[in-house]
Structure formats: structure tokens, C-alpha cells
Design a protein around this motif. Structure first.
Motif, short mmCIF file in Angstrom:
data_model
loop_
_atom_site.label_atom_id
_atom_site.label_comp_id
_atom_site.label_asym_id
_atom_site.label_seq_id
_atom_site.Cartn_x
_atom_site.Cartn_y
_atom_site.Cartn_z
N PHE B 116 0.82 -1.22 0.00
CA PHE B 116 0.00 0.00 0.00
C PHE B 116 0.86 1.28 0.00
O PHE B 116 0.35 2.37 0.26
N ARG B 117 2.13 1.09 -0.26
CA ARG B 117 3.09 2.19 -0.42
C ARG B 117 3.13 3.13 0.79
O ARG B 117 3.11 4.35 0.65
N LEU B 118 3.16 2.51 1.95
CA LEU B 118 3.32 3.31 3.17
C LEU B 118 4.80 3.26 3.54
O LEU B 118 5.37 2.17 3.65
N LYS B 129 -5.23 10.92 5.84
CA LYS B 129 -6.35 10.25 6.53
C LYS B 129 -6.56 8.82 6.02
O LYS B 129 -6.69 7.87 6.81
N GLY B 130 -6.55 8.68 4.69
CA GLY B 130 -6.76 7.36 4.10
C GLY B 130 -5.63 6.40 4.43
O GLY B 130 -5.85 5.22 4.71
N MET B 131 -4.39 6.94 4.42
CA MET B 131 -3.22 6.10 4.73
C MET B 131 -3.26 5.66 6.19
O MET B 131 -2.86 4.53 6.52
N LYS B 132 -3.72 6.55 7.05
CA LYS B 132 -3.83 6.19 8.48
C LYS B 132 -4.80 5.01 8.64
O LYS B 132 -4.51 4.06 9.37
N SER B 133 -5.93 5.11 7.93
CA SER B 133 -6.92 4.02 8.01
C SER B 133 -6.31 2.72 7.50
O SER B 133 -6.52 1.65 8.09
N MET B 157 -10.79 6.70 2.64
CA MET B 157 -10.13 6.00 1.52
C MET B 157 -10.89 6.22 0.22
O MET B 157 -12.12 6.34 0.23
N ASP B 158 -10.14 6.21 -0.89
CA ASP B 158 -10.83 6.33 -2.17
C ASP B 158 -11.42 4.96 -2.54
O ASP B 158 -10.99 3.92 -2.02
N VAL B 161 -9.03 1.81 -3.30
CA VAL B 161 -8.33 1.24 -2.13
C VAL B 161 -9.34 0.52 -1.23
O VAL B 161 -9.05 -0.56 -0.70
N ARG B 162 -10.52 1.13 -1.11
CA ARG B 162 -11.55 0.54 -0.27
C ARG B 162 -11.89 -0.88 -0.74
O ARG B 162 -11.97 -1.81 0.05
N LYS B 163 -12.05 -1.02 -2.05
CA LYS B 163 -12.39 -2.31 -2.63
C LYS B 163 -11.29 -3.33 -2.35
O LYS B 163 -11.56 -4.47 -1.97
N GLU B 164 -10.04 -2.88 -2.52
CA GLU B 164 -8.90 -3.77 -2.27
C GLU B 164 -8.85 -4.20 -0.81
O GLU B 164 -8.54 -5.35 -0.50
N LEU B 165 -9.16 -3.25 0.08
CA LEU B 165 -9.08 -3.59 1.50
C LEU B 165 -10.19 -4.54 1.93
O LEU B 165 -9.96 -5.42 2.75
#
Lengths: 255, 298
Positions: B116-118, B129-133, B157-158, B161-165
């Protein structure tokens, strides 16, 4: 394969938390060094004389480790407030009130011991600095006559005093976390209680009755018997730790 | 493993939970659904042992949850307000969590962080915010705790990413089956990965059932206004809408409709449509008496 259920003891979790807190708060030691460096500056009681900005003379009258100790106490008070105020993060990482409390106290003990050790080394350090900075190698000769027993007692007293301040700050911090706005009302009630106690004391004991800070200082500092002194300090620590536990016992994690 | 008995929680006189009772004893992926303020976060915090019930009790592994170290070791809760050591990098936080959760899969956490490129060297507070989640979800899944509580895991999350998660949650659940409770507003997106739904409204458990049950719980009945009106008196109506002059639609409970045993000619003159769990959720939580339309027409 299903996820495995674990049932470790509270003490093993508390020990893990203790190590984790020491690790994540390692930066605090740099803060202690910085504050003690500032303390060393104040430890030299000096005066400066001169005319204009060309001629001046720095004369050091005496050296004292007290400012150094005050800086160290400020440090442990800030750390204790931090531990008691920032409680949420550890609960997300396996914790309950007992393990959080126990590991906090254990870290504060370590901090107090570090203060004790640095205070023991402050004597020779102050002498060295006095010699280097002003050419007064004989300043602070009291340190020359100090025996190992003196150093040991210096270590014990500074460690216990630091612990006492740390425990007091921790207790206040826990009260703030637990009761928030009620702490202001509580403080006012405590002051009113003290005033009532003073009035009753003067009424029944006489004008010599004193419960001010001077009296508290006298209670903890002026003691001839080491055993009595230890009983007072350990008793006070026990009371503060006990009260802190009562305050944290049913603390909810909800902020 | 999770049992709530008449769980009630008040905050300064305000009721957040009102006699919640349910039990989950087998590994399941359960969606906890409810409008904002329904009591989802309070329920999660009570299960995690963070909050002391005002009345009733929560049991984790047959032990009272509040401040219980066994509950703490076996429950992993992630939520938006979760806090971390401010000076610690993501790598250090993964290390810390792995020491506290014995089932923690550190290699999975590192792989997911990279995927997830963190940046591992970054601090949590430096993330968007999305990366924190995403990071919180990585910790929660890697912990592999027997009970995993994900409170709004996809906040900020966009959609991609939501779908992937959601896919990641499902894959991880298949690999290590456990009790996973997810609260989210995106019921439509996660519906296909859930086994069951726990529906909370105004602090109460309204329904706790399989997803299939929710899929058939409500039915849309459409037909001539006169015919529909004749049914309205006999059924509990969740929604009613007129589509032009000749068509009226009502939303009713499927079992109520079946119990009417309508004649064949009536059945043939009506059109029946299934209601998705997401729409069912909207109808079930709809305010009584009016709505946005009434605000604009009053």
C-alpha cells in the motif's frame, strides 16, 4: 487454522509494557540531559562586575547541586504527567488499568534512579567545571571530604525525593484524566478543607499551628534518624501510589 | 466468544446502548450496521473492555470484558481515534504490536505496508487520513487476534483502495478464520464478504441474522394505487412512493406479505422486487413522519 487464544498473566503484559514505554520514551533522556545542562549553569552562584563592555570580571562564589536537582524534578514531574495523561495509546495494544499503572510506576522508578545516579556524579562534575571555567579549583571543597557513604546517602535521598515528586505528579495526572472538570471543583474543595483545618487547628491548638508548605518541607527534610526519614518517605509514596491506583482502577478508555 | 447480555451504557445521562443482547461463538465476518450515533463505537469499546457497562454485561471468552487482560489479549480494536506514540515510525509500531499480540504476523504487516506504499520510516501522524486508516487495518489484520473489531476501517479511503481492502479482509479471514466485526457505512460494498449482519438502531440490536436473511427481509410491492392501498391496512409499511398516476410502491416485510396468502389474480397484478440489505438498512432506519421532502414542502 483458527486464530489461537492466549491467556498470558498480567505481570508478563505489564513487563512488556514497561520495556515498550522505556523504548518509546527514550527521547526523554535527552530532555533530562538538556535540563541538567541548564541546571549546571544555575549551579554556579556567580557575580559579574565590569565597566562598559570591555572590562568585566566573573567571580564564582560557591557551587550548589540544588538547581540541578530542581531541573531533574521538573523533568520527572513532566514525564509523570505525560504517562498519566496519555493513557489511550497503550490500551489499543493489550492493556488494562493494572498493567498500565504498574508499568508507569516501574518506568518512574527507573527515572528516579537515573536522577539519583546523575546527582551522585554532579559533585565531581561541578568541581571540574568550576576549576575549568574560573580557575577556582578549590571551590566546592565539601565534595572532597565526601565518603562513599555520603555518596550513597546522596543517591538514596535524591532518588526517593524524585520518586516522591514523580508519584505526586502521577497522582494529580490520573485525577485529571479520571475526573477532568471535576478536578477544579475537587481542588477548591481541598483548599476549603485546608482552610477549615487551619481554623480548627488555631482554635484548638493555638496560634503556633502551621500546615503550610514550610511545615511540609520540615516534615520531609528535617529528620535526624534515617529510619524515620525512610518510613516517612516510603509511607508517603505508598499513600500516593495507593491513591493513584484507586483513581485509575475503574478508569474508562473513552477519549 | 462474544456475549452481550442486556448491555446498557449511559454517558452523562445520555443513553448510548440500550439493552443490547447477542452472541457470536463461531468465526464469522459480521457487519455492524447502524446510522451515526446508533451505538456502534460504544459497542466495540465495550467488547474491547474499554468501557464499563452501566447495566448488563459483555463477556469475552466467558470472562467479563471490562479491564480484563485476557479479553485485551484476544481482542484487537481499531478505530479512527486510535492513538500511537508520536515519535515512533510505522516500522517501530509494527514491532511494538508484534510483541503484544502473540499471533501477530510481522512479515504480513511489512508486505502489506509495502504493497500500500506506506513508508515504514514515516510517523503515523505524518500520514494522510486514508493512509492512516490503511495502516490501522494492516495492524488489525496482522494481529490475527481471535476477535477483531474494525470500526469504520475505510474512513477517508478512495473507492479503489476501499475495494482492495475489503478483498484483503476476506482473504485474511479465509486464511485465519476468526470473529471479525466490521462497522461501515458502505454496506453495499462489503455485503458480499459478510456472513451476518448485526443491525443496531438507537442503542438497541434490531436484528442479528445471516446476510441472506437480510437480502429477503423486505420486499417492494408495486401495482395499481387502489390495490396497493388495500394492502397498506394489513401490512407494516416501511416506505411508500407514487410513481406517476398509475403506479404505487410499498416496502413491506416479506414474511408479512406471505402470511396474507394473496389470491393468484391479485399476485399476478402486482410486481415484486427484492430489497438489497443496504436499502433495507435505509428503510429500517428511516425517521417516522416525513423526511427531507417535508422540510421543503412545509
Amino acid at each position: 487454522m483458527n486464530s489461537i487464544i492466549h491467556k498470558d498473566s498480567q505481570m508478563s503484559v505489564a513487563f512488556e509494557q514497561f520495556k515498550d514505554k522505556l523504548y518509546h520514551n527514550s527521547f526523554a533522556f535527552f530532555q533530562l540531559i538538556a535540563l541538567q545542562a541548564l541546571g549546571y549553569l544555575f549551579s554556579f552562584s556567580s557575580s559579574m562586575t565590569g565597566i562598559g563592555d570591555q572590562h568585566f570580571m566573573l567571580s564564582i562564589r560557591h557551587i550548589s547541586p540544588i538547581p540541578l536537582f530542581i531541573m531533574s524534578v521538573i523533568w520527572i514531574v513532566v514525564q509523570a504527567f505525560g504517562f498519566s495523561g496519555e493513557k489511550r495509546r497503550e490500551y489499543y495494544m493489550v492493556s488494562n488499568n493494572f498493567t498500565a499503572y504498574f508499568s508507569d510506576i516501574a518506568v518512574l522508578e527507573i527515572y528516579a534512579v537515573i536522577i539519583g545516579i546523575t546527582m551522585v556524579f554532579s559533585g565531581p562534575m561541578l568541581q571540574l567545571l568550576a576549576g575549568l571555567s574560573s580557575g577556582y579549583p578549590n571551590l566546592g571543597t565539601t565534595y572532597d571530604s565526601m565518603t562513599a557513604l555520603h555518596y550513597l546517602s546522596l543517591f538514596i535521598t535524591t532518588t526517593f525525593y524524585a520518586l516522591l515528586f514523580g508519584a505526586g505528579a502521577y497522582f494529580l495526572g490520573i485525577l485529571r484524566s479520571r475526573y477532568q472538570s471535576f478536578l477544579v471543583i475537587g481542588s477548591i474543595a481541598f483548599i476549603l478543607l485546608l482552610i477549615t483545618w487551619s481554623l480548627l487547628g488555631i482554635r484548638f491548638i493555638g496560634p503556633g499551628f502551621n500546615i503550610g508548605t514550610a511545615g511540609v518541607k520540615q516534615f520531609y527534610v528535617q529528620e535526624t534518624s534515617i529510619m524515620l526519614w525512610l518510613i516517612k518517605i516510603i509511607g508517603s509514596l505508598g499513600a500516593l501510589y495507593g491513591l493513584s491506583w484507586l483513581a485509575i482502577k475503574n478508569l474508562e478508555v473513552n477519549r | 466468544m462474544i456475549r452481550c447480555d442486556e448491555l446498557t451504557k449511559y454517558f452523562n445521562g445520555t443513553r448510548a446502548l440500550d439493552g443490547c443482547s447477542f452472541e457470536i461463538s463461531e468465526p464469522t465476518l459480521t457487519g455492524v450496521i447502524g446510522v451515526n450515533g446508533a451505538g456502534k463505537t460504544t459497542l466495540f469499546k465495550s467488547i474491547a473492555g474499554f468501557l464499563k457497562p452501566t447495566k448488563g454485561e459483555v463477556y469475552i471468552l466467558d470472562e467479563q470484558a471490562f479491564q480484563n487482560i485476557i479479553a485485551a489479549q484476544n481482542v484487537m480494536l481499531t478505530e479512527d481515534g486510535m492513538s500511537f506514540y508520536p515519535t515512533a515510525s510505522l516500522h517501530e509500531l509494527i514491532g511494538s504490536y508484534s510483541r503484544f499480540y502473540p499471533n501477530f504476523d510481522q512479515s504480513l504487516a511489512i508486505k502489506l505496508t509495502e504493497y500500500f506504499r506506506l513508508e515504514e520510516k514515516k510517523k503515523y501522524n505524518e500520514l494522510s487520513k486514508g493512509m492512516k486508516s490503511t495502516f490501522r487495518l494492516i495492524l488489525a489484520l496482522s494481529a490475527r487476534a481471535p476477535i477483531t473489531l474494525l470500526d469504520e476501517p475505510t474512513t477517508g479511503m478512495d473507492p479503489g483502495v476501499r475495494k482492495e481492502l475489503f478483498e484483503l479482509i476476506l482473504k485474511d479471514y479465509i486464511k485465519v478464520p476468526r470473529i471479525i466485526l466490521i462497522s461501515s457505512h458502505y454496506l453495499g460494498e462489503m455485503e458480499e464478504l459478510l456472513d451476518s449482519i448485526l443491525f443496531i438502531h438507537e442503542g438497541k440490536v434490531l436484528k442479528h441474522d445471516d446476510v441472506e436473511e437480510f437480502q429477503t427481509f423486505l420486499t417492494g410491492v408495486q401495482g395499481a394505487p387502489k390495490l396497493i392501498e388495500s394492502l397498506e391496512d394489513k401490512l407494516q409499511i416501511y416506505d411508500c412512493k407514487d410513481f406517476g398516476a398509475g403506479i404505487r410502491r410499498i416496502i413491506v416485510e416479506s414474511k408479512d406479505l406471505e402470511s396474507l396468502s394473496l389470491k393468484e389474480d391479485v399476485m399476478n397484478s402486482l410486481t415484486f422486487k427484492g430489497v438489497s440489505p443496504e436499502d433495507a438498512f435505509v428503510y429500517l432506519t428511516k425517521r417516522k413522519g416525513g423526511g427531507i421532502d417535508e422540510l421543503y414542502h412545509s
